[in-house]
Every structure is written in C-alpha cells, then in structure tokens.
Design an enzyme around this catalytic site. Sequence first.
Site, PDB file in Angstrom:
ATOM      1  N   TYR A   1       4.900  42.001  -1.787  1.00  0.00           N
ATOM      2  CA  TYR A   1       4.283  41.804  -0.413  1.00  0.00           C
ATOM      3  C   TYR A   1       4.458  42.937   0.615  1.00  0.00           C
ATOM      4  CZ  TYR A   1       5.935  37.251  -2.203  1.00  0.00           C
ATOM      5  OH  TYR A   1       6.110  36.023  -3.209  1.00  0.00           O
TER       6      TYR A   1
ATOM      7  N   GLU B   1      11.109  20.540   3.294  1.00  0.00           N
ATOM      8  CA  GLU B   1      11.375  21.344   2.189  1.00  0.00           C
ATOM      9  C   GLU B   1      11.470  22.954   2.200  1.00  0.00           C
ATOM     10  OE1 GLU B   1       7.682  21.084   0.243  1.00  0.00           O
ATOM     11  OE2 GLU B   1       7.612  18.727   0.076  1.00  0.00           O
ATOM     12  N   PRO B   2      12.871  23.091   3.045  1.00  0.00           N
ATOM     13  CA  PRO B   2      13.064  24.594   3.248  1.00  0.00           C
ATOM     14  C   PRO B   2      13.880  25.236   1.963  1.00  0.00           C
ATOM     15  CG  PRO B   2      15.005  23.108   4.016  1.00  0.00           C
ATOM     16  CD  PRO B   2      13.781  22.172   3.452  1.00  0.00           C
ATOM     17  N   GLY B   3      13.306  26.400   1.994  1.00  0.00           N
ATOM     18  CA  GLY B   3      13.868  27.234   0.730  1.00  0.00           C
ATOM     19  C   GLY B   3      14.295  28.607   1.174  1.00  0.00           C
TER      20      GLY B   3
ATOM     21  N   GLY C   1       8.905  26.691   4.851  1.00  0.00           N
ATOM     22  CA  GLY C   1       8.212  27.791   5.571  1.00  0.00           C
ATOM     23  C   GLY C   1       9.093  28.367   6.652  1.00  0.00           C
TER      24      GLY C   1
ATOM     25  N   CYS D   1       8.906  52.687 -14.341  1.00  0.00           N
ATOM     26  CA  CYS D   1       8.051  53.590 -14.329  1.00  0.00           C
ATOM     27  C   CYS D   1       6.717  53.066 -13.594  1.00  0.00           C
ATOM     28  CB  CYS D   1       7.593  53.888 -15.694  1.00  0.00           C
ATOM     29  SG  CYS D   1       9.123  54.468 -16.755  1.00  0.00           S
ATOM     30  N   GLU D   2       6.946  52.664 -12.194  1.00  0.00           N
ATOM     31  CA  GLU D   2       5.675  52.329 -11.433  1.00  0.00           C
ATOM     32  C   GLU D   2       5.910  52.856 -10.104  1.00  0.00           C
ATOM     33  OE1 GLU D   2       3.356  50.155 -12.268  1.00  0.00           O
ATOM     34  OE2 GLU D   2       4.187  49.366 -14.248  1.00  0.00           O
TER      35      GLU D   2
HETATM   36  C1  LIG Z   1       5.264  22.991  -1.736  1.00  0.00           C
HETATM   37  C2  LIG Z   1       6.450  24.069  -1.104  1.00  0.00           C
HETATM   38  N1  LIG Z   1       7.485  23.504  -0.331  1.00  0.00           N
HETATM   39  C3  LIG Z   1       8.197  24.394   0.193  1.00  0.00           C
HETATM   40  C4  LIG Z   1       8.358  25.577  -0.202  1.00  0.00           C
HETATM   41  C5  LIG Z   1       9.429  26.471   0.113  1.00  0.00           C
HETATM   42  O1  LIG Z   1       8.941  27.491   1.245  1.00  0.00           O
HETATM   43  P1  LIG Z   1       9.903  28.331   2.199  1.00  0.00           P
HETATM   44  O2  LIG Z   1      10.754  29.136   1.079  1.00  0.00           O
HETATM   45  O3  LIG Z   1       9.046  29.465   2.975  1.00  0.00           O
HETATM   46  O4  LIG Z   1      10.795  27.494   2.838  1.00  0.00           O
HETATM   47  C6  LIG Z   1       7.107  26.217  -0.759  1.00  0.00           C
HETATM   48  C7  LIG Z   1       7.059  27.768  -0.940  1.00  0.00           C
HETATM   49  O5  LIG Z   1       6.246  28.288  -1.629  1.00  0.00           O
HETATM   50  C8  LIG Z   1       6.435  25.378  -1.428  1.00  0.00           C
HETATM   51  O6  LIG Z   1       5.062  25.638  -2.094  1.00  0.00           O
END
Ligand SMILES: Cc1ncc(COP(=O)(O)O)c(C=O)c1O
Length: 418
Positions: free
Chosen positions: A320, A277-279, A243, A346-347
Amino acid sequence: MQSTTEHFHRRKGALFAQSYACSQLAEDFGTPLFVYSRESLESSWQQFADALEGHEHLICYAVKANSNLAVLDVLARLGSGFDIVSGGELKRVLAAGGDPDKIVFSGVGKTRQELTEALEVGIRCFNVESEPELDRLAEIASALNVVAPVSLRINPDVDAQTHPYISTGLKENKFGVNMSDAVDIYKRAAQMPSLNVQGMDCHIGSQLTSIEPYKDALARLMSLIDQLDAEGIKLTHIDVGGGQGICYEDEQPLDIKQWAVCVIDAVGDRKLEILVEPGRFIAGPAGILLTRVEYIKQNEDKHFAIVDAAMNDLIRPALYSAWQAIEAVELTDTPAKEYDVVGPVCESADFLGKNRVLAIEQGDLLAVMSAGAYGFVMSSNYNTRGRAAEVMVSGDDAYVVREREEVESLFAGESLLP
Ligand SMILES: Cc1ncc(COP(=O)(O)O)c(C=O)c1O
C-alpha cells in the site's frame, strides 16, 4: 511523527517495550521479532468499552488484524467478541477461549464447510454479503435443522477517503449488497424459516481518521432500517464494522469517544444493540517489529540500510506504499544519514521505509513502529524465509507467543518425485 507511545517508550535513549529493553528482547529471542504489549491491547479495547458504556453493545475484535492466539486470549479475557472471515479464524478464536456466542462471521466467499462449522458451533451472527450466500446458508441451516442468525452487509456507497486497496464501501467494491437491492433481499430472508434476520452491518474501509464517512454511512443505514421497520422487519442490532484509524506518521487517530457519540446519535431511540469490529485500532499500536542492520551500503549518493526483516515479514510498505516510523533502538551519536531501509528479498518493492534519517551502523537494531496490525498475519515464506518470532510483553514478563519458523518446516510437506 508517530514514534514512542505509553507502552513503547524511551529510557535514557533506549527503546523499551513496557519494562523490557528492546535490545534485550532482540538478544533473547533474535530478529526479526514482533513484540506485542498486552497492556496496549487492553487499553485500546477498553476505549471502545468506555465510549459505548450505557448502550447495549458488543466489541467484536477483527481477528484478521492480528490472529495470534495470545492476542485473542488477552481480548477474550476482557469479554471481547470476535469478527472472523474464515473457518481458520473460527478455530483460532475457539482455541483461544473465545465465546462462540460473541462471534460474527464476515467475508464474501464463505464456503459450505465454513458455514456448516460455524452453524454447528452456534455463532452469534452471519454477516451475509450476497443473495447466493443467503440461499446457501438457508439450505445448510435447514439440513442441520437449526436457525441461522443473519445480518446483511450493506454497501452504502460512501467514500471512506482512505487508500483504494482498503476502501470497501463503494459500489465498485466486491463487498456487501447494494442499498437499492437491500429491502427485497431482507424480505426474502424474512420468509426463510431457517434464517432469523437480526441485523444490518457495514464496513466502509480501513484506517479512517475522519468521522464523516461513518456519519454518512450510518445515515443511509438508519433510513434503510426504518424502511424495513415499516415493512414489519424489526432488526435488533446494527454492526458498524471497523476501520478506526491510528497514527503511523502524522495522522490524528480517530477519537473513539467522538466516534461512539456519532454512532449512538445515529441510532437515536431505535432499540438496536451496537456491534463494532475494530482490528487495526486495537492491534496496530500494540506491536513493533525489531530488525537488525546486516549491512550499510552506498550506491553513488544513495545509502541503504539492509536489514534482516523484509517484505515477507511486513508487506504494508510494498503493498500500500504504507509509511511506518522506523527508529534506532538505541540513540547514539553516530552521524545521521538518509537511508532506504530495505530487506534481503529479491524485489525492488522490498523496503520497509525510504529516505529515513537514521544514526546507525552495521549491527544496530531498528524498530518499525505500529506494526501490530496487518504485520505478521500478512507475512509469507517468500524466498524460503521462515516467519519471524512473536513475543508478548505482559507486566514484567515476556513470553514467546509464536516460535521462529525453522526452514526445514517450510518444506516438510513437500516431496521429491519417486
Ligand atoms: C468486515 C470487516 N470488519 C472489520 C475489519 C477491520 O478493519 P480495521 O482493522 O480497519 O478496524 C475489516 C478489515 O478489513 C473488515 O473487512
């Protein structure tokens, strides 16, 4: 406004990806094109490693943000763990050389097959999101004669102050189990011989730019961990989810050092390994989307730049109302005008940005910045458009890490009636 970064920067008015001119990349590999910077991926990952140094921890990159094998490979080489949400992501991580013992499995709808495969591979932990999932996991583990490592995802009911579609920690969201039910579910789980209760996890939302929601969530989780401790259920890890927010427009990215201090303080002297869990924080700033202006069009006093990338390539603006910086790859002295940057789909929702002041002409290249996360992975073939190619710049080299999709491949599995 977020524009250039250390890894996507300008030299004499021209945009570069590390040492590559973006115009050259577009020339060599075509457009639309996702360009990733290996060094950017590595330096963002390293921020977590540095901030958590000295405390037992595991960084589990959230594969959903960008699951290209080369991205996973770069992170696996750093020793990263991975957070997956499907059997498909499990296979990707293994194909990229990820260590099964560093994989956590999140998601509300894990199928029997997915649970079985993950048990067979021997992943680090299942982040269980409901009682029926717990029962299913226990039953499959017992049949396979293995013990499943388990964490319960808690819904702490805190407001992450982010877009409602990416807010996940409120009672009304589908994720995790309620605080009030958690102790009873942990007690049940602890009785099941095929489960090994190890941790607690939460993920309250995405693109958080304030520490406060983390503080609130952690305070609630720690009190729950203490309650469990008093009941004789000793957890060994806390997984705080992802997050961490980045800069798209004028947001201040989350300060990872401050965030880590907040987590470490909340843990206090409890013996808990910290999982994260960073994405987006890792993948987002590491990518841009290059697109070429096909037409400039004027309807009354509205100007449109019609480009060759569309909502099927980058859906965040349509989904979003997300704002991402859009820049001309080459700065010129063409008179600037205000444009809606739109694609050919086409949207009316098919736009990459609205009311952008750009000095451009037909044929010019644009770069959509911070497009490395939730970009390619959310792309589709709508309008029978092949998905974009992906390139990774690493040192002085550029590698195609996913070829452009050929149209024929899009209907290769379809058939005419006999
Ligand atoms: C369980 C969980 N962990 C980690 C993430 C990664 O989130 P972010 O990309 O905001 O760090 C998500 C994103 O939806 C998630 O659902």
